[in-house]
Design a protein around this motif. Sequence first.
Motif, PDB file in Angstrom:
ATOM      1  N   TRP A  40      27.376  17.070  -5.088  1.00 63.05           N
ATOM      2  CA  TRP A  40      27.253  18.039  -4.053  1.00 63.05           C
ATOM      3  C   TRP A  40      27.804  17.535  -2.620  1.00 63.05           C
ATOM      4  O   TRP A  40      28.484  17.901  -1.814  1.00 63.05           O
ATOM      5  CB  TRP A  40      26.070  18.555  -4.159  1.00 63.05           C
ATOM      6  CG  TRP A  40      25.703  19.589  -2.832  1.00 63.05           C
ATOM      7  CD1 TRP A  40      26.148  20.712  -3.151  1.00 63.05           C
ATOM      8  CD2 TRP A  40      25.293  19.238  -1.766  1.00 63.05           C
ATOM      9  NE1 TRP A  40      25.640  21.425  -1.659  1.00 63.05           N
ATOM     10  CE2 TRP A  40      25.404  20.442  -0.902  1.00 63.05           C
ATOM     11  CE3 TRP A  40      24.908  18.248  -1.126  1.00 63.05           C
ATOM     12  CZ2 TRP A  40      24.674  20.348   0.544  1.00 63.05           C
ATOM     13  CZ3 TRP A  40      24.392  18.058   0.140  1.00 63.05           C
ATOM     14  CH2 TRP A  40      24.296  19.359   0.733  1.00 63.05           C
ATOM     15  N   GLU A  78      15.749  18.648  -4.612  1.00 62.12           N
ATOM     16  CA  GLU A  78      17.174  18.924  -4.415  1.00 62.12           C
ATOM     17  C   GLU A  78      17.469  19.680  -3.146  1.00 62.12           C
ATOM     18  O   GLU A  78      18.394  19.247  -2.348  1.00 62.12           O
ATOM     19  CB  GLU A  78      17.836  20.061  -5.461  1.00 62.12           C
ATOM     20  CG  GLU A  78      18.187  19.175  -6.780  1.00 62.12           C
ATOM     21  CD  GLU A  78      16.959  19.160  -7.698  1.00 62.12           C
ATOM     22  OE1 GLU A  78      17.036  18.678  -8.945  1.00 62.12           O
ATOM     23  OE2 GLU A  78      15.750  19.614  -7.208  1.00 62.12           O
ATOM     24  N   ARG A  82      19.393  17.871   0.120  1.00 59.82           N
ATOM     25  CA  ARG A  82      20.424  18.746   0.798  1.00 59.82           C
ATOM     26  C   ARG A  82      20.470  18.955   2.522  1.00 59.82           C
ATOM     27  O   ARG A  82      21.134  18.858   3.349  1.00 59.82           O
ATOM     28  CB  ARG A  82      20.911  20.215   0.307  1.00 59.82           C
ATOM     29  CG  ARG A  82      21.469  19.981  -1.227  1.00 59.82           C
ATOM     30  CD  ARG A  82      21.561  21.346  -1.583  1.00 59.82           C
ATOM     31  NE  ARG A  82      22.137  20.920  -3.221  1.00 59.82           N
ATOM     32  CZ  ARG A  82      23.041  21.892  -3.626  1.00 59.82           C
ATOM     33  NH1 ARG A  82      23.481  23.244  -3.239  1.00 59.82           N
ATOM     34  NH2 ARG A  82      23.416  21.705  -4.889  1.00 59.82           N
ATOM     35  N   THR A  94      20.001  14.449 -12.071  1.00 60.74           N
ATOM     36  CA  THR A  94      19.837  14.837 -10.694  1.00 60.74           C
ATOM     37  C   THR A  94      20.808  13.973  -9.587  1.00 60.74           C
ATOM     38  O   THR A  94      21.336  14.668  -8.713  1.00 60.74           O
ATOM     39  CB  THR A  94      18.260  14.791 -10.363  1.00 60.74           C
ATOM     40  OG1 THR A  94      17.615  15.570 -11.224  1.00 60.74           O
ATOM     41  CG2 THR A  94      18.334  15.413  -8.835  1.00 60.74           C
ATOM     42  N   TYR A  95      20.709  12.756  -9.760  1.00 61.82           N
ATOM     43  CA  TYR A  95      21.487  12.054  -8.931  1.00 61.82           C
ATOM     44  C   TYR A  95      23.019  12.308  -8.809  1.00 61.82           C
ATOM     45  O   TYR A  95      23.683  12.261  -7.805  1.00 61.82           O
ATOM     46  CB  TYR A  95      21.093  10.526  -9.389  1.00 61.82           C
ATOM     47  CG  TYR A  95      21.591   9.515  -8.510  1.00 61.82           C
ATOM     48  CD1 TYR A  95      21.483   9.390  -7.093  1.00 61.82           C
ATOM     49  CD2 TYR A  95      22.007   8.147  -8.782  1.00 61.82           C
ATOM     50  CE1 TYR A  95      21.604   8.586  -6.404  1.00 61.82           C
ATOM     51  CE2 TYR A  95      22.307   7.136  -8.099  1.00 61.82           C
ATOM     52  CZ  TYR A  95      22.134   7.358  -6.662  1.00 61.82           C
ATOM     53  OH  TYR A  95      22.659   6.274  -6.123  1.00 61.82           O
ATOM     54  N   PRO A 131      14.103  14.533  -9.208  1.00 64.22           N
ATOM     55  CA  PRO A 131      14.116  15.917  -9.776  1.00 64.22           C
ATOM     56  C   PRO A 131      13.236  16.847  -9.110  1.00 64.22           C
ATOM     57  O   PRO A 131      11.877  16.199  -8.624  1.00 64.22           O
ATOM     58  CB  PRO A 131      13.801  15.779 -11.269  1.00 64.22           C
ATOM     59  CG  PRO A 131      14.144  14.403 -11.609  1.00 64.22           C
ATOM     60  CD  PRO A 131      13.919  13.767 -10.398  1.00 64.22           C
ATOM     61  N   ARG A 186      24.562  15.113  -9.855  1.00 64.59           N
ATOM     62  CA  ARG A 186      24.633  16.482  -9.176  1.00 64.59           C
ATOM     63  C   ARG A 186      24.559  16.391  -7.686  1.00 64.59           C
ATOM     64  O   ARG A 186      25.424  17.045  -7.031  1.00 64.59           O
ATOM     65  CB  ARG A 186      23.674  17.325  -9.941  1.00 64.59           C
ATOM     66  CG  ARG A 186      23.856  17.991 -11.075  1.00 64.59           C
ATOM     67  CD  ARG A 186      23.001  19.200 -11.460  1.00 64.59           C
ATOM     68  NE  ARG A 186      21.563  19.058 -10.942  1.00 64.59           N
ATOM     69  CZ  ARG A 186      20.618  18.476 -12.050  1.00 64.59           C
ATOM     70  NH1 ARG A 186      21.186  18.290 -13.252  1.00 64.59           N
ATOM     71  NH2 ARG A 186      19.561  18.341 -11.669  1.00 64.59           N
ATOM     72  N   ASN A 187      23.713  15.581  -7.275  1.00 65.38           N
ATOM     73  CA  ASN A 187      23.602  15.620  -5.901  1.00 65.38           C
ATOM     74  C   ASN A 187      24.630  14.798  -5.086  1.00 65.38           C
ATOM     75  O   ASN A 187      25.181  15.274  -4.028  1.00 65.38           O
ATOM     76  CB  ASN A 187      22.265  14.772  -5.383  1.00 65.38           C
ATOM     77  CG  ASN A 187      20.977  15.734  -5.653  1.00 65.38           C
ATOM     78  OD1 ASN A 187      21.016  17.095  -5.217  1.00 65.38           O
ATOM     79  ND2 ASN A 187      19.657  15.332  -5.722  1.00 65.38           N
TER      80      ASN A 187
END
Length: 251
Positions: free
Chosen positions: A124, A80, A84, A117-118, A77, A120-121
């Motif tokens: 993405w 991010e 990216r 977080t994992y 967290p 979501r990443n």
Amino acid sequence: MARFAANLTYLFTELPMFQRFAAARRAGFDGVEILFPYDLAAKDLARAAQGSDMHIVLMNMPPPNWAGGPRGFAAEPGNEMRFRKDFDRALLYAQALKVRHLHVMAGRAEGPEARDTYIRNLRWAAERAPGVSLTIEPMNAVDMPGYYLNCFDLASEIIDEVDATNLGLQFDAYQAHMIHGDVIETWHRHARNVRHIQIAGCPGRHEPRAGEIDYAGFFRAVDAAGFSGWVGAEYTPRTSTEAGLRWLRSA
């Protein structure tokens, strides 16, 4: 029938990197892995691979500072934007080298926020690179304390929740043994998600021959499952690489 790839970060290290491709080909490998190629020009690596008729099967996302540095950021967290940025950098290398699999490293984290977080990443990243095969790999707590993805059951849960066709499991038999104890039973539970396999002996992460892991039985299980992907040899040779390759010739 699986094909074998030499991890050039671990094997043939008595040679400069660009000479390791040809050495791996002569030894009987059909492909290679490179953990972190970012200090070398992609065009030079591609030329070395093409000159030896070798596939670059897998590479890891950054961090570039592996010695004592972070172990990725995908589950951390607050990181991010770093994730990216690193992903886009890795994607450029992967595309230039025509890499088959890109390993997305979770990093050190824990708790529900890290899981969110994992996921979501990873969603993405899967959307960012729909034509690239992304893998995640559980790491044992002895060799990598604090690493978020520390269980194969958790890895399959994450893959199912992300629900992206280009995300799969990197099944390292050494890690499976260190985490769960029974490599073949762990394989049967998670084979449906496996995109790539890695092997090493235990204890010591040396050649995959005599030791605690039944590799003959494991390879039979892999063949029975119809796995036709790559098996990466990611281990530290006891002496020279060539001296320890009996396992490859009998596999």
